[in-house]
Design an enzyme around this catalytic site. Structure first.
Site, short mmCIF file in Angstrom:
data_model
loop_
_atom_site.label_atom_id
_atom_site.label_comp_id
_atom_site.label_asym_id
_atom_site.label_seq_id
_atom_site.Cartn_x
_atom_site.Cartn_y
_atom_site.Cartn_z
N ILE A 85 24.52 84.06 70.33
CA ILE A 85 23.36 83.52 71.04
C ILE A 85 23.79 83.43 72.50
CG2 ILE A 85 24.03 81.16 70.37
CD1 ILE A 85 21.08 80.36 70.66
N SER A 86 23.04 84.07 73.38
CA SER A 86 23.47 84.25 74.76
C SER A 86 23.62 82.93 75.50
CB SER A 86 22.47 85.14 75.52
OG SER A 86 22.48 86.45 75.02
N GLN A 87 24.46 82.96 76.51
CA GLN A 87 24.62 81.84 77.43
C GLN A 87 23.26 81.49 78.04
OE1 GLN A 87 26.69 83.04 80.92
NE2 GLN A 87 27.02 80.97 81.69
#
Length: 215
Positions: A63-65
């Site tokens: 899950i992206s920054q």
């Protein structure tokens, strides 16, 4: 960022940090303030839901920054009328952010397990303007093309030509382009002459696997 047990406090701390890092689009900030990121983070990492860092998902995905989510979303310049194609549903968090900001989201994920979980989370939030597909995102979703915006959340070795073809004239695509270790986050605009590209800087994403990406 110091973490506390209160997600609402953490969420506001994150918004403050994003503003300090240059995210100024109020609609994007409001969407991030509204969507509960903890819902999309696997339980072992929930206490870190509002840390400004990428977190692991199953099947080697992430899950992206939050800063990267905000930067990519801001670059799409959404006003609320757009049909958006998302490549890489993942946890569904970016999908939920987009659903707050555009007319409709079409999202493609290669892993059925991730797509099913994302669907459940999006249903829980009442996101009715989203359709999900399990398939090869590198070739897009031709059935509903063209799209006003395309967001690619995995790293491509080059700008996928089939995605450009599914973009409206004048439409924007945000895509990480490079090798497996590092990429350049590019904003592509489709024009009558082909495409114009600008850079948002260096980034690191999981690879885009498929016909139009890595084999």
């Amino acid at each position: 960022m110091r973490m506390t047990k209160d997600f609402s406090i953490q969420r506001q701390q994150l918004i403050d940090q994003l503003q300090q890092d240059g995210i100024q689009n109020e609609r994007v900030l409001q969407a991030i303030a509204t969507i509960p990121r903890e819902l999309f983070v696997d339980s072992p990492f929930q206490r870190m839901a509002y840390a400004n860092q990428a977190l692991p998902l199953d099947l080697g995905q992430t899950i992206s920054q939050p800063l990267m989510v905000a930067l990519m979303t801001q670059a799409l310049q959404l006003v609320g009328t757009e049909n958006v194609l998302e490549i890489g549903t993942g946890s569904g968090y970016q999908t939920a952010i987009l659903a707050q900001l555009c007319r409709y989201v079409y999202s493609v994920e290669r892993y059925p397990q991730l797509s099913d979980r994302a669907a459940s989370r999006l249903d829980q939030l009442g996101c009715a303007n989203v359709s999900l597909l399990v398939g090869d995102g590198s070739i897009g979703w031709a059935e509903y093309a063209p799209y006003d915006r395309i967001l690619v959340t995995a790293a491509a070795p080059h700008v996928p030509s089939q995605l450009i073809e599914q973009l409206t004239m004048g439409g924007l695509m945000v895509v990480p382009v490079g090798d497996h270790s590092q990429q350049d986050l590019q904003v592509i605009q489709r024009t009558q002459q082909g495409m114009q590209a600008s850079s948002l800087g260096r980034c690191v994403f999981v690879p885009l696997v498929g016909e139009g990406g890595w084999r």
